[in-house]
Write a protein that holds these residues in place. Sequence first.
Motif, PDB file in Angstrom:
ATOM      1  N   GLY A  82       0.831  -1.266  -0.030  1.00 13.04           N
ATOM      2  CA  GLY A  82       0.150  -0.007   0.138  1.00 13.04           C
ATOM      3  C   GLY A  82       0.773   1.349  -0.055  1.00 13.04           C
ATOM      4  N   ASP A  83       0.481   2.148   0.844  1.00 15.51           N
ATOM      5  CA  ASP A  83       1.228   3.653   0.768  1.00 15.51           C
ATOM      6  C   ASP A  83       2.076   3.463   2.174  1.00 15.51           C
ATOM      7  OD1 ASP A  83      -0.077   4.254  -1.039  1.00 15.51           O
ATOM      8  OD2 ASP A  83      -1.217   5.841  -0.389  1.00 15.51           O
ATOM      9  N   THR A  84       2.694   2.494   2.620  1.00 15.21           N
ATOM     10  CA  THR A  84       3.506   2.426   3.614  1.00 15.21           C
ATOM     11  C   THR A  84       5.083   2.378   3.253  1.00 15.21           C
ATOM     12  OG1 THR A  84       2.136   1.159   5.109  1.00 15.21           O
ATOM     13  CG2 THR A  84       4.452   1.092   5.555  1.00 15.21           C
ATOM     14  N   LEU A  85       5.270   1.562   2.152  1.00 16.78           N
ATOM     15  CA  LEU A  85       6.948   1.588   1.800  1.00 16.78           C
ATOM     16  C   LEU A  85       6.592   1.306   0.213  1.00 16.78           C
ATOM     17  CD1 LEU A  85       9.829   1.003   2.348  1.00 16.78           C
ATOM     18  CD2 LEU A  85       9.067  -1.584   2.087  1.00 16.78           C
ATOM     19  N   PHE A  86       7.472   2.203  -0.517  1.00 13.05           N
ATOM     20  CA  PHE A  86       7.862   2.420  -1.878  1.00 13.05           C
ATOM     21  C   PHE A  86       9.146   2.154  -1.977  1.00 13.05           C
ATOM     22  CE2 PHE A  86       4.770   6.100  -0.548  1.00 13.05           C
ATOM     23  CZ  PHE A  86       3.533   5.312  -0.834  1.00 13.05           C
ATOM     24  N   LYS A  87       9.475   2.004  -3.625  1.00 14.79           N
ATOM     25  CA  LYS A  87      10.637   1.698  -4.006  1.00 14.79           C
ATOM     26  C   LYS A  87      11.452   3.083  -3.686  1.00 14.79           C
ATOM     27  CE  LYS A  87      13.463   0.806  -8.269  1.00 14.79           C
ATOM     28  NZ  LYS A  87      14.205  -0.274  -7.595  1.00 14.79           N
ATOM     29  N   GLY A  88      12.518   3.056  -2.953  1.00 13.03           N
ATOM     30  CA  GLY A  88      13.086   4.306  -2.636  1.00 13.03           C
ATOM     31  C   GLY A  88      12.572   5.399  -1.664  1.00 13.03           C
ATOM     32  N   SER A  89      11.314   5.053  -1.085  1.00 12.50           N
ATOM     33  CA  SER A  89      10.789   6.176  -0.121  1.00 12.50           C
ATOM     34  C   SER A  89       9.838   5.364   0.619  1.00 12.50           C
ATOM     35  CB  SER A  89      10.087   6.970  -0.985  1.00 12.50           C
ATOM     36  OG  SER A  89       9.386   8.110  -0.341  1.00 12.50           O
ATOM     37  N   VAL A  90       8.977   6.084   1.563  1.00 12.02           N
ATOM     38  CA  VAL A  90       7.981   5.840   2.604  1.00 12.02           C
ATOM     39  C   VAL A  90       6.803   6.610   2.281  1.00 12.02           C
ATOM     40  CG1 VAL A  90       9.692   4.622   4.011  1.00 12.02           C
ATOM     41  CG2 VAL A  90       9.115   7.098   4.387  1.00 12.02           C
ATOM     42  N   GLY A  91       5.646   6.227   3.075  1.00 10.34           N
ATOM     43  CA  GLY A  91       4.476   7.066   3.076  1.00 10.34           C
ATOM     44  C   GLY A  91       4.618   8.241   4.017  1.00 10.34           C
ATOM     45  N   VAL A  99       8.455  -6.659  -3.021  1.00  8.99           N
ATOM     46  CA  VAL A  99       7.694  -5.728  -2.618  1.00  8.99           C
ATOM     47  C   VAL A  99       6.876  -4.889  -3.756  1.00  8.99           C
ATOM     48  CG1 VAL A  99       7.491  -3.208  -1.396  1.00  8.99           C
ATOM     49  CG2 VAL A  99       9.227  -5.036  -0.671  1.00  8.99           C
ATOM     50  N   ARG A 100       5.551  -5.032  -3.606  1.00  4.04           N
ATOM     51  CA  ARG A 100       4.670  -4.436  -4.681  1.00  4.04           C
ATOM     52  C   ARG A 100       3.635  -3.205  -4.009  1.00  4.04           C
ATOM     53  NH1 ARG A 100       4.904  -7.165  -9.311  1.00  4.04           N
ATOM     54  NH2 ARG A 100       5.666  -9.338  -9.260  1.00  4.04           N
ATOM     55  N   PRO A 101       4.304  -2.028  -4.304  1.00  2.19           N
ATOM     56  CA  PRO A 101       3.782  -0.858  -3.347  1.00  2.19           C
ATOM     57  C   PRO A 101       2.479  -0.377  -4.222  1.00  2.19           C
ATOM     58  CG  PRO A 101       5.789  -0.275  -4.823  1.00  2.19           C
ATOM     59  CD  PRO A 101       5.423  -1.759  -5.066  1.00  2.19           C
ATOM     60  N   GLY A 102       2.021   0.537  -3.507  1.00  2.00           N
ATOM     61  CA  GLY A 102       0.757   1.269  -3.900  1.00  2.00           C
ATOM     62  C   GLY A 102       0.852   2.331  -4.935  1.00  2.00           C
ATOM     63  N   HIS A 103       2.184   2.395  -5.320  1.00  2.00           N
ATOM     64  CA  HIS A 103       2.556   3.519  -6.228  1.00  2.00           C
ATOM     65  C   HIS A 103       3.837   3.076  -6.871  1.00  2.00           C
ATOM     66  CE1 HIS A 103      -0.465   6.807  -5.338  1.00  2.00           C
ATOM     67  NE2 HIS A 103      -0.327   6.290  -3.818  1.00  2.00           N
ATOM     68  N   THR A 104       3.743   3.060  -8.136  1.00  2.00           N
ATOM     69  CA  THR A 104       4.774   2.803  -9.198  1.00  2.00           C
ATOM     70  C   THR A 104       5.665   1.499  -9.113  1.00  2.00           C
ATOM     71  OG1 THR A 104       6.529   4.167  -7.848  1.00  2.00           O
ATOM     72  CG2 THR A 104       5.390   5.357  -9.316  1.00  2.00           C
TER      73      THR A 104
END
Length: 225
Positions: A109-118, A148-153
């Motif tokens: 979801g919007d907790t962990l992204f590639k290279g970033s966090v929520g 990891v399959r994030p909520g964005h990108t």
Amino acid sequence: MLVERSMHPEWLSNSYLVADEPGGRAVIIDSGAPAEPLLDAIERHEVTPEQLLLTHHQLEAERLLDVDTAFEPGEVLEVGGLRIDAIHTPGHTAGMLAFRVNDSEVFTGDTLFKGSVGGVRAPGSTTFEDLRSSVMDVLMKLPPQTVVRPGHTDPTTIGEEWEGNAFVRLWRGLDEESHERCRVGEEEAVLVLFAPDYDGGHKAWVRWTASGRDDIVPGSAVERY
């Protein structure tokens, strides 16, 4: 297991079709992207989606599936050959869930992204401490090969984020905090970290001068001086 993704062209938000095998049973995870690519994938792979699972509240879920499920943290859902664990990861929202599928992939979801966090300043968010704990004490404890399959990108792995995510590195004590002064709106703060975000912009970790409290805010909201 097969995974298909649809991404919104403006918001860069993802929706996923996850199936146990071609011709098998499936779930849809999140609904913040156009439905058509997933509907096409359902037909192409001849799979039957049975549940719509949301990491957090999203609009237009009904376009993808008529029925969703109340899925509580700690519960396990089995759909065909899929075993899905619901993991509570508060911070960006109080009820945020991550879904770990077959012990090999996690939808964050919007907790962990590639290279970033929520971020933790939007309506419905909880605290910086919650987000840090969700990332470091929950997600980073998964095996490094976990996808990891994030909520964005774009997708990543736990191992890649452990080594390269600027927020994770600072929480690990590998890098030093910045002491640069900044302003967010009318509030004075220390800019602890200014790092790339998933959308090509930046995400900022700030420490408010008045309270000493930490927050994560959009980089576009930060005035540096």
